[in-house]
Design an enzyme around this catalytic site. Structure first.
Site, PDB file in Angstrom:
ATOM      1  N   ASN A   7       0.870  -1.441  -0.038  1.00  0.00           N
ATOM      2  CA  ASN A   7       0.106   0.139   0.116  1.00  0.00           C
ATOM      3  C   ASN A   7       0.777   1.248   0.082  1.00  0.00           C
ATOM      4  OD1 ASN A   7      -1.921   2.220   0.587  1.00  0.00           O
ATOM      5  ND2 ASN A   7      -2.675   1.171   2.414  1.00  0.00           N
ATOM      6  N   LYS A  14       3.330   0.897   3.289  1.00  0.00           N
ATOM      7  CA  LYS A  14       3.102  -0.167   4.160  1.00  0.00           C
ATOM      8  C   LYS A  14       3.010  -1.588   3.414  1.00  0.00           C
ATOM      9  CE  LYS A  14      -0.351   2.700   6.791  1.00  0.00           C
ATOM     10  NZ  LYS A  14      -1.655   3.086   6.692  1.00  0.00           N
ATOM     11  N   ARG A  91      -2.719  -2.092  -3.372  1.00  0.00           N
ATOM     12  CA  ARG A  91      -3.956  -1.292  -2.888  1.00  0.00           C
ATOM     13  C   ARG A  91      -4.058   0.062  -3.784  1.00  0.00           C
ATOM     14  NH1 ARG A  91      -4.922   3.184   1.013  1.00  0.00           N
ATOM     15  NH2 ARG A  91      -7.109   3.345   0.836  1.00  0.00           N
ATOM     16  N   HIS A 180     -13.049   2.981   0.635  1.00  0.00           N
ATOM     17  CA  HIS A 180     -13.068   1.771   1.695  1.00  0.00           C
ATOM     18  C   HIS A 180     -13.662   0.600   0.925  1.00  0.00           C
ATOM     19  CE1 HIS A 180     -12.944   5.159   5.133  1.00  0.00           C
ATOM     20  NE2 HIS A 180     -11.446   4.859   4.813  1.00  0.00           N
ATOM     21  N   HIS A 208     -17.556   1.743   8.623  1.00  0.00           N
ATOM     22  CA  HIS A 208     -15.923   1.736   8.623  1.00  0.00           C
ATOM     23  C   HIS A 208     -15.661   3.086   9.384  1.00  0.00           C
ATOM     24  CE1 HIS A 208     -11.828   0.983   7.035  1.00  0.00           C
ATOM     25  NE2 HIS A 208     -11.739   2.055   7.372  1.00  0.00           N
ATOM     26  N   GLY A 212     -10.456   7.893   8.811  1.00  0.00           N
ATOM     27  CA  GLY A 212     -11.499   8.389   7.551  1.00  0.00           C
ATOM     28  C   GLY A 212     -12.606   7.441   7.879  1.00  0.00           C
ATOM     29  N   ARG A 241     -11.499  15.661   8.313  1.00  0.00           N
ATOM     30  CA  ARG A 241     -12.439  16.011   7.340  1.00  0.00           C
ATOM     31  C   ARG A 241     -13.726  16.302   7.573  1.00  0.00           C
ATOM     32  NH1 ARG A 241     -11.243  10.548   3.912  1.00  0.00           N
ATOM     33  NH2 ARG A 241      -9.171  10.462   5.221  1.00  0.00           N
ATOM     34  N   PHE A 284      -9.580   9.726  18.084  1.00  0.00           N
ATOM     35  CA  PHE A 284     -10.603   9.721  19.018  1.00  0.00           C
ATOM     36  C   PHE A 284     -10.172   9.312  20.525  1.00  0.00           C
ATOM     37  CE2 PHE A 284     -14.788   9.797  16.762  1.00  0.00           C
ATOM     38  CZ  PHE A 284     -13.966  10.065  15.270  1.00  0.00           C
ATOM     39  N   GLY A 331     -10.747   1.535  13.142  1.00  0.00           N
ATOM     40  CA  GLY A 331     -10.002   1.743  14.496  1.00  0.00           C
ATOM     41  C   GLY A 331     -11.135   2.248  15.583  1.00  0.00           C
ATOM     42  N   GLY A 333     -14.488   1.999  15.311  1.00  0.00           N
ATOM     43  CA  GLY A 333     -15.815   1.113  15.151  1.00  0.00           C
ATOM     44  C   GLY A 333     -15.273  -0.150  15.813  1.00  0.00           C
ATOM     45  N   GLU A 334     -13.911  -0.716  15.795  1.00  0.00           N
ATOM     46  CA  GLU A 334     -13.810  -1.674  16.668  1.00  0.00           C
ATOM     47  C   GLU A 334     -13.439  -1.730  17.997  1.00  0.00           C
ATOM     48  OE1 GLU A 334     -10.377  -3.516  14.233  1.00  0.00           O
ATOM     49  OE2 GLU A 334     -11.505  -3.308  12.463  1.00  0.00           O
ATOM     50  N   GLU A 384      -8.164  -5.395   5.247  1.00  0.00           N
ATOM     51  CA  GLU A 384      -8.019  -5.107   4.008  1.00  0.00           C
ATOM     52  C   GLU A 384      -6.861  -5.786   3.172  1.00  0.00           C
ATOM     53  OE1 GLU A 384      -9.080  -0.621   3.584  1.00  0.00           O
ATOM     54  OE2 GLU A 384      -8.477  -1.032   5.497  1.00  0.00           O
TER      55      GLU A 384
HETATM   56  P1  AMP Z   1      -7.960   3.509  11.561  1.00  0.00           P
HETATM   57  O1  AMP Z   1      -8.055   4.690  10.570  1.00  0.00           O
HETATM   58  O2  AMP Z   1      -8.961   2.572  11.231  1.00  0.00           O
HETATM   59  O3  AMP Z   1      -6.585   3.247  11.724  1.00  0.00           O
HETATM   60  O4  AMP Z   1      -8.620   4.309  13.129  1.00  0.00           O
HETATM   61  C1  AMP Z   1      -7.660   5.278  13.802  1.00  0.00           C
HETATM   62  C2  AMP Z   1      -8.753   5.686  14.693  1.00  0.00           C
HETATM   63  O5  AMP Z   1      -9.142   4.648  15.709  1.00  0.00           O
HETATM   64  C3  AMP Z   1      -7.970   6.719  15.716  1.00  0.00           C
HETATM   65  O6  AMP Z   1      -8.517   8.021  15.814  1.00  0.00           O
HETATM   66  C4  AMP Z   1      -7.866   6.040  17.012  1.00  0.00           C
HETATM   67  O7  AMP Z   1      -7.954   7.239  17.867  1.00  0.00           O
HETATM   68  C5  AMP Z   1      -9.075   5.283  17.061  1.00  0.00           C
HETATM   69  N1  AMP Z   1      -8.916   4.298  17.957  1.00  0.00           N
HETATM   70  C6  AMP Z   1      -7.853   3.473  18.044  1.00  0.00           C
HETATM   71  N2  AMP Z   1      -8.085   2.540  19.315  1.00  0.00           N
HETATM   72  C7  AMP Z   1      -9.204   3.251  19.783  1.00  0.00           C
HETATM   73  C8  AMP Z   1      -9.926   2.997  21.184  1.00  0.00           C
HETATM   74  N3  AMP Z   1      -9.586   2.203  22.131  1.00  0.00           N
HETATM   75  N4  AMP Z   1     -10.932   3.852  21.513  1.00  0.00           N
HETATM   76  C9  AMP Z   1     -11.105   4.903  20.828  1.00  0.00           C
HETATM   77  N5  AMP Z   1     -10.583   5.012  19.407  1.00  0.00           N
HETATM   78  C10 AMP Z   1      -9.819   4.344  19.100  1.00  0.00           C
END
Ligand code: AMP
Length: 398
Positions: A7, A14, A91, A180, A208, A212, A241, A284, A331, A333-334, A384
C-alpha cells in the site's frame, strides 16, 4: 504460497507478507518518510523484536528494495529468497468507472490508473510509483491491483449521480465513487459467514469508522449506497475531514472571507471533522479522554460524529427497504464501545438494540446486539490486506 501486499502512499509504504495456505501474516511493516530526511523502515514479525532500518531512501524504488531485503534478511527475514513471493497485490485508491473488480497489472491497467490521477491526485501517483518499482525489482513476479472504489461500482445510477447538470458527469466524470470498498466487502462477507447466512439474503449496513469514515449499504451482497463520494471528503464527519456541508460554504469563504482555493481545501481536508470541532486532536482516544474530563468541545465533536453516523445507518435502511445487520469496523468502530452505543441509541424504533455488557469489547469479532434485537449488531475487525491477498491469489490462479 506467499503474497506480498503493498500500500504505497506519497511518502510511505505499508506492506504485509501473507502465507495464503493458512492466512498467517509472516511479516508486516511500514516505510516512512520516503524522499525526505529521516527515512525509516520498521518490520514486525510475531514473537520477535522489531527490525528497524534507518537509512536515506530517496525514492519508492529504494524503499521497495529495502522491503525485499528485509524480508529475505538472514537474521531478521522470514523467507529465503524472493522466489518465495508468488505475487504482489497493490492497493489502489481510485479505479474510476472502468474497474469493478481487481485485475492483473498490465500496461493498459497502469495507463488507466494514470488517467485516474485527476480523481485521486494524492494517492494514484504513489501507487503507480510502487507498481513500477516492483516491476523493475521483480520483473518475473505477477502483480494485481485491488481498487478501493471497485466494490461500489454496483451502486445504481440514482445513488451515484449528483443532481448537477448531467453533462458534468459525461464530460468530467463527476459522480459518487465511494471508497474503503475492500473493507466494506470484507466485513460484509465475514458477517454473513459467521451468521451462517447467504450474503444474498441479507441487508447489511457496514460502518467503517476510523480516521477516515464511511458507511455502506450492502444488499444482495453488493454495495447499493455509500457515504463517501466523488472524493473521500463526503459523508460523515471524520478525524480531520468535514464530511457533508452545504457546498455554498466553499464559495462563501472564497468570495466573502477571502480564503484561497488551497486554504479552503486544507480546511475541509485537514482542519475540520472532530479535530476542527474539538480543537483537541483528530485521534478519538484523545477526544474521548478530553470529553470525559469535561471538555465541552470534545464532547460536542463526539456528539456530531455519533449523530451523523446514526443518520446514515437509518437512511441506509431506507435505501435497502430494511436492515438485518449493522457492522462496526476500523479503529474507532472496533475499539470504541462508546461510539457503538451512541450510534445505536435512538434506533430502537428500527429494531436495533445493543447489549451494553456484550458491547464492552475491543477489536474482537463479536455479536453485540441484545437477545431481543430484531437487527443483529456485530463488531467485525477489518482486514483489507487479507482481502487484497485473496483477490491477488485468485487472479494468479486463474
Ligand atoms: P484507523 O484509521 O482505522 O486506523 O483508526 C484510527 C482511529 O481509531 C484513531 O482515531 C484512533 O483514536 C481510533 N482508536 C483506536 N483505538 C481506539 C480506542 N481504544 N478507543 C477509541 N478510539 C480508538
Amino acid at each position: 504460497m506467499n503474497i506480498l501486499v503493498i500500500n504505497c502512499g506519497s511518502s510511505s509504504l505499508k506492506y504485509q507478507l501473507i502465507n495464503m495456505t493458512n492466512e498467517e501474516v509472516l511479516a508486516q511493516g511500514i516505510v516512512e518518510r520516503i524522499g525526505i530526511d529521516g527515512s525509516i523502515l520498521t518490520q514486525k514479525v510475531e514473537g520477535r523484536d522489531k527490525y528497524i532500518i534507518e537509512t536515506p531512501m530517496e525514492s519508492h524504488k529504494i524503499a521497495v528494495k529495502l522491503v525485499l531485503d528485509a524480508l529475505v534478511d538472514n537474521k531478521n527475514g522470514v523467507i529465503n529468497s524472493m522466489d518465495e513471493i508468488a505475487a504482489v497485490g497493490h492497493r489502489i485508491v481510485h479505479g474510476g468507472e472502468r474497474y469493478a473488480k481487481s485485475v492483473l497489472v498490465d500496461d493498459e491497467v497502469v495507463k488507466y490508473i494514470e488517467e485516474c490521477i485527476k480523481l485521486a491526485p494524492l494517492h494514484n501517483p504513489a501507487h503507480i510509483i510502487g507498481i513500477n518499482a516492483c516491476k523493475e525489482l521483480m520483473p518475473n513476479t505477477k502483480m494485481a491491483v485491488v481498487f478501493d472504489t471497485a466494490f461500489h461500482q454496483t451502486m445504481p445510477e440514482h445513488a451515484y449521480l449528483y443532481a448537477l447538470p448531467y453533462e458534468l458527469y459525461k464530460e468530467h466524470n463527476i459522480r459518487k465513487y465511494g471508497f474503503h470498498g475492500t473493507s466494506h466487502k470484507y466485513v460484509s462477507a465475514k458477517v454473513a459467514e459467521v451468521m451462517g447466512k447467504d450474503i444474498k439474503d441479507l441487508k447489511i449496513v457496514t460502518c467503517h469508522l476510523g480516521n477516515g469514515a464511511s458507511i455502506t449499504a450492502v444488499k444482495d451482497g453488493i454495495s447499493v449506497e455509500t457515504s463517501m463520494g466523488f472524493t473521500p471528503l463526503e459523508g460523515v464527519a471524520m478525524g480531520t475531514r468535514s464530511g457533508n456541508i452545504d457546498p455554498a460554504i466553499v464559495t462563501y469563504l472564497m468570495k466573502e472571507a477571502n480564503y484561497s482555493l488551497d486554504e479552503v481545501n486544507e480546511i475541509l481536508n485537514k482542519k475540520s471533522g472532530v479535530l476542527g470541532i474539538s480543537g483537541v486532536s483528530s485521534d478519538f482516544r484523545d477526544i474521548e479522554a478530553a470529553a470525559s474530563n469535561g471538555n465541552h468541545r470534545a464532547q460536542l465533536a463526539l456528539d456530531i460524529f455519533h449523530y451523523r453516523v446514526k443518520q446514515h445507518v437509518a437512511s441506509y435502511a431506507a435505501s435497502m427497504g430494511g436492515v438485518d445487520v449493522v457492522v462496526f469496523t476500523a479503529g474507532v468502530g472496533e475499539n470504541s464501545p462508546e461510539t457503538r452505543e451512541e450510534v445505536c441509541k435512538g434506533l430502537e424504533f428500527m429494531g436495533i438494540n445493543i447489549d451494553p455488557a456484550k458491547n464492552k469489547v475491543r477489536g474482537k469479532l463479536t455479536e453485540i446486539s441484545s437477545d431481543s434485537s430484531k437487527v443483529k449488531i456485530y463488531i467485525v475487525p477489518t482486514n483489507e490486506e487479507l482481502m487484497i491477498a485473496k483477490d491477488t491469489l485468485a487472479l494468479i490462479s486463474k
